[in-house]
Design a protein around this motif. Structure first.
Motif, PDB file in Angstrom:
ATOM      1  N   ALA A  62       0.843  -1.197   0.000  1.00 23.30           N
ATOM      2  CA  ALA A  62       0.000   0.000   0.000  1.00 23.30           C
ATOM      3  C   ALA A  62       0.878   1.247   0.000  1.00 23.30           C
ATOM      4  CB  ALA A  62      -0.930  -0.008   1.210  1.00 23.30           C
ATOM      5  N   ALA A  63       1.923   1.225   0.804  1.00 25.92           N
ATOM      6  CA  ALA A  63       2.816   2.373   0.893  1.00 25.92           C
ATOM      7  C   ALA A  63       3.527   2.628  -0.428  1.00 25.92           C
ATOM      8  CB  ALA A  63       3.824   2.167   2.005  1.00 25.92           C
ATOM      9  N   THR A  64       3.913   1.575  -1.121  1.00 22.89           N
ATOM     10  CA  THR A  64       4.600   1.737  -2.397  1.00 22.89           C
ATOM     11  C   THR A  64       3.688   2.419  -3.416  1.00 22.89           C
ATOM     12  OG1 THR A  64       5.943  -0.222  -1.984  1.00 22.89           O
ATOM     13  CG2 THR A  64       5.789   0.512  -4.265  1.00 22.89           C
ATOM     14  N   THR A  65       2.448   1.976  -3.487  1.00 25.81           N
ATOM     15  CA  THR A  65       1.503   2.595  -4.418  1.00 25.81           C
ATOM     16  C   THR A  65       1.215   4.040  -4.021  1.00 25.81           C
ATOM     17  OG1 THR A  65       0.505   0.439  -4.835  1.00 25.81           O
ATOM     18  CG2 THR A  65      -0.773   2.380  -5.472  1.00 25.81           C
ATOM     19  N   LEU A  66       1.007   4.266  -2.724  1.00 27.78           N
ATOM     20  CA  LEU A  66       0.748   5.631  -2.264  1.00 27.78           C
ATOM     21  C   LEU A  66       1.963   6.525  -2.460  1.00 27.78           C
ATOM     22  CD1 LEU A  66      -1.370   5.081   0.956  1.00 27.78           C
ATOM     23  CD2 LEU A  66      -2.110   6.081  -1.198  1.00 27.78           C
ATOM     24  N   TYR A  67       3.143   5.957  -2.279  1.00 30.92           N
ATOM     25  CA  TYR A  67       4.359   6.743  -2.495  1.00 30.92           C
ATOM     26  C   TYR A  67       4.419   7.207  -3.948  1.00 30.92           C
ATOM     27  CZ  TYR A  67       9.235   8.018  -3.102  1.00 30.92           C
ATOM     28  OH  TYR A  67      10.383   8.698  -3.407  1.00 30.92           O
ATOM     29  N   ASN A  68       4.128   6.307  -4.866  1.00 29.07           N
ATOM     30  CA  ASN A  68       4.150   6.677  -6.288  1.00 29.07           C
ATOM     31  C   ASN A  68       3.073   7.707  -6.620  1.00 29.07           C
ATOM     32  OD1 ASN A  68       6.322   4.995  -6.848  1.00 29.07           O
ATOM     33  ND2 ASN A  68       5.016   3.245  -7.278  1.00 29.07           N
ATOM     34  N   THR A  69       1.948   7.649  -5.912  1.00 34.83           N
ATOM     35  CA  THR A  69       0.870   8.614  -6.127  1.00 34.83           C
ATOM     36  C   THR A  69       1.243   9.981  -5.572  1.00 34.83           C
ATOM     37  OG1 THR A  69      -0.770   6.848  -6.032  1.00 34.83           O
ATOM     38  CG2 THR A  69      -1.561   9.095  -5.679  1.00 34.83           C
ATOM     39  N   THR A  70       1.890   9.994  -4.414  1.00 31.46           N
ATOM     40  CA  THR A  70       2.223  11.273  -3.770  1.00 31.46           C
ATOM     41  C   THR A  70       3.546  11.858  -4.239  1.00 31.46           C
ATOM     42  OG1 THR A  70       3.280  10.168  -1.879  1.00 31.46           O
ATOM     43  CG2 THR A  70       0.919  10.694  -1.686  1.00 31.46           C
ATOM     44  N   LYS A  71       4.332  11.080  -4.947  1.00 32.97           N
ATOM     45  CA  LYS A  71       5.665  11.549  -5.377  1.00 32.97           C
ATOM     46  C   LYS A  71       5.622  12.867  -6.165  1.00 32.97           C
ATOM     47  CE  LYS A  71       9.937   9.908  -7.440  1.00 32.97           C
ATOM     48  NZ  LYS A  71      10.611   8.801  -8.105  1.00 32.97           N
ATOM     49  N   VAL A  93      -5.304   3.746   1.584  1.00 34.24           N
ATOM     50  CA  VAL A  93      -5.361   4.768   2.625  1.00 34.24           C
ATOM     51  C   VAL A  93      -5.760   4.129   3.946  1.00 34.24           C
ATOM     52  CG1 VAL A  93      -6.649   6.810   3.379  1.00 34.24           C
ATOM     53  CG2 VAL A  93      -5.765   6.699   1.053  1.00 34.24           C
ATOM     54  N   ASP A  94      -6.711   3.208   3.904  1.00 42.32           N
ATOM     55  CA  ASP A  94      -7.139   2.513   5.117  1.00 42.32           C
ATOM     56  C   ASP A  94      -6.026   1.636   5.686  1.00 42.32           C
ATOM     57  OD1 ASP A  94      -9.625   3.701   4.967  1.00 42.32           O
ATOM     58  OD2 ASP A  94     -10.587   1.970   3.988  1.00 42.32           O
ATOM     59  N   ALA A  95      -5.269   0.988   4.809  1.00 40.87           N
ATOM     60  CA  ALA A  95      -4.190   0.111   5.269  1.00 40.87           C
ATOM     61  C   ALA A  95      -3.138   0.889   6.064  1.00 40.87           C
ATOM     62  CB  ALA A  95      -3.537  -0.597   4.087  1.00 40.87           C
ATOM     63  N   LEU A  96      -2.934   2.138   5.723  1.00 39.50           N
ATOM     64  CA  LEU A  96      -1.933   2.955   6.424  1.00 39.50           C
ATOM     65  C   LEU A  96      -2.578   3.923   7.416  1.00 39.50           C
ATOM     66  CD1 LEU A  96       0.563   3.772   3.530  1.00 39.50           C
ATOM     67  CD2 LEU A  96       0.698   1.960   5.230  1.00 39.50           C
ATOM     68  N   ALA A  97      -3.897   3.839   7.576  1.00 38.34           N
ATOM     69  CA  ALA A  97      -4.636   4.685   8.511  1.00 38.34           C
ATOM     70  C   ALA A  97      -4.378   6.172   8.252  1.00 38.34           C
ATOM     71  CB  ALA A  97      -4.303   4.313   9.950  1.00 38.34           C
ATOM     72  N   LEU A  98      -4.485   6.560   6.986  1.00 43.97           N
ATOM     73  CA  LEU A  98      -4.257   7.951   6.602  1.00 43.97           C
ATOM     74  C   LEU A  98      -5.540   8.767   6.483  1.00 43.97           C
ATOM     75  CD1 LEU A  98      -1.517   7.532   3.844  1.00 43.97           C
ATOM     76  CD2 LEU A  98      -1.245   8.496   6.116  1.00 43.97           C
ATOM     77  N   GLY A  99      -6.678   8.137   6.689  1.00 36.19           N
ATOM     78  CA  GLY A  99      -7.959   8.811   6.495  1.00 36.19           C
ATOM     79  C   GLY A  99      -8.107  10.077   7.317  1.00 36.19           C
ATOM     80  N   ALA A 100      -7.773  10.004   8.609  1.00 36.60           N
ATOM     81  CA  ALA A 100      -7.913  11.173   9.479  1.00 36.60           C
ATOM     82  C   ALA A 100      -6.963  12.288   9.058  1.00 36.60           C
ATOM     83  CB  ALA A 100      -7.652  10.784  10.930  1.00 36.60           C
ATOM     84  N   GLY A 101      -5.757  11.917   8.656  1.00 34.87           N
ATOM     85  CA  GLY A 101      -4.782  12.913   8.210  1.00 34.87           C
ATOM     86  C   GLY A 101      -5.222  13.607   6.938  1.00 34.87           C
ATOM     87  N   ILE A 102      -5.794  12.852   6.017  1.00 33.43           N
ATOM     88  CA  ILE A 102      -6.264  13.430   4.760  1.00 33.43           C
ATOM     89  C   ILE A 102      -7.452  14.350   5.017  1.00 33.43           C
ATOM     90  CG2 ILE A 102      -7.321  12.886   2.522  1.00 33.43           C
ATOM     91  CD1 ILE A 102      -5.555  10.325   2.527  1.00 33.43           C
ATOM     92  N   GLN A 103      -8.367  13.944   5.902  1.00 35.93           N
ATOM     93  CA  GLN A 103      -9.510  14.800   6.238  1.00 35.93           C
ATOM     94  C   GLN A 103      -9.046  16.099   6.898  1.00 35.93           C
ATOM     95  OE1 GLN A 103     -12.579  14.568   5.262  1.00 35.93           O
ATOM     96  NE2 GLN A 103     -12.104  12.646   4.216  1.00 35.93           N
ATOM     97  N   ALA A 104      -8.083  15.984   7.804  1.00 34.10           N
ATOM     98  CA  ALA A 104      -7.546  17.182   8.459  1.00 34.10           C
ATOM     99  C   ALA A 104      -6.862  18.092   7.436  1.00 34.10           C
ATOM    100  CB  ALA A 104      -6.566  16.788   9.560  1.00 34.10           C
ATOM    101  N   LEU A 105      -6.151  17.483   6.482  1.00 34.48           N
ATOM    102  CA  LEU A 105      -5.491  18.261   5.430  1.00 34.48           C
ATOM    103  C   LEU A 105      -6.526  18.956   4.552  1.00 34.48           C
ATOM    104  CD1 LEU A 105      -2.964  19.168   3.929  1.00 34.48           C
ATOM    105  CD2 LEU A 105      -3.021  16.998   2.667  1.00 34.48           C
ATOM    106  N   ARG A 106      -7.607  18.265   4.215  1.00 35.78           N
ATOM    107  CA  ARG A 106      -8.673  18.868   3.401  1.00 35.78           C
ATOM    108  C   ARG A 106      -9.256  20.089   4.119  1.00 35.78           C
ATOM    109  NH1 ARG A 106     -11.615  14.643   2.148  1.00 35.78           N
ATOM    110  NH2 ARG A 106     -11.022  14.593  -0.039  1.00 35.78           N
TER     111      ARG A 106
END
Length: 172
Positions: free
Chosen positions: A36-45, A78-91
């Motif tokens: 999950a992190a590898t895919t997200l890393y490529n998305t956020t790069k 996003v769920d696998a890395l528990a980033l949902g709350a961080g993304i909502q706060a960022l939004r």
């Protein structure tokens, strides 16, 4: 400006958190998190370093990051890395940041200053009137105050001309 700076710092910290989590989770021994992190890393790069962009660009790029991370195929990652709350706060923080930027821009448009050339022309007329009045007064009614004023005015004129000549010399 202070609230804009505070909100900018908050957005920067949230961006670092979201992007940093995907970066560090790549080395996770848990396969699902690592994948999950590898895919997200490529998305956020492509969004790395947006904290250093100009305010408007940063806000737009952050919206792009949030949109990319909000796509349906990203939800399990996003769920696998528990980033949902961080993304909502960022939004939320980015929306507030964009609102502050827009409010400031509207205020600047409403309080537009006249051109420097027009102000300078008006000031030249006023300056000439003041200097002429001071000179006439010092000749017609000599006094220590009038002499001190004329002396100070001549010193100010000399200092201003010197500073101008130095600035023009550096420009060339």
């Amino acid at each position: 400006t202070a609230s804009l700076g505070d909100k900018d710092k908050e957005c920067d910290a949230l961006i670092r958190s979201v992007c940093g989590t995907s970066n560090t989770a790549i080395k996770s021994p848990i396969a699902s998190q690592s994948e999950a992190a590898t895919t997200l890393y490529n998305t956020t790069k492509p969004y790395r370093g947006i904290q250093k962009m100009a305010q408007g660009q940063q806000s737009q790029q952050t919206r792009g990051l949030i949109t990319d991370l909000g796509k349906d195929e990203m939800a399990p990652l996003v769920d696998a890395l528990a980033l949902g709350a961080g993304i909502q706060a960022l939004r939320r923080a980015n929306n507030e940041y964009a609102t502050l930027i827009d409010t400031r821009a509207s205020g600047q448009v409403a309080n537009a200053l006249p051109s420097g050339k027009a102000v300078r022309t008006e000031m030249d007329v006023q300056y000439d009137g003041i200097v002429t009045m001071a000179f006439v007064t010092s000749v017609a009614n000599p006094s220590t105050e009038a002499t001190a004023f004329v002396t100070a005015m001549n010193k100010l004129i000399a200092d201003t001309e010197t500073a101008y000549n130095q600035r023009m010399g550096q420009a060339k």
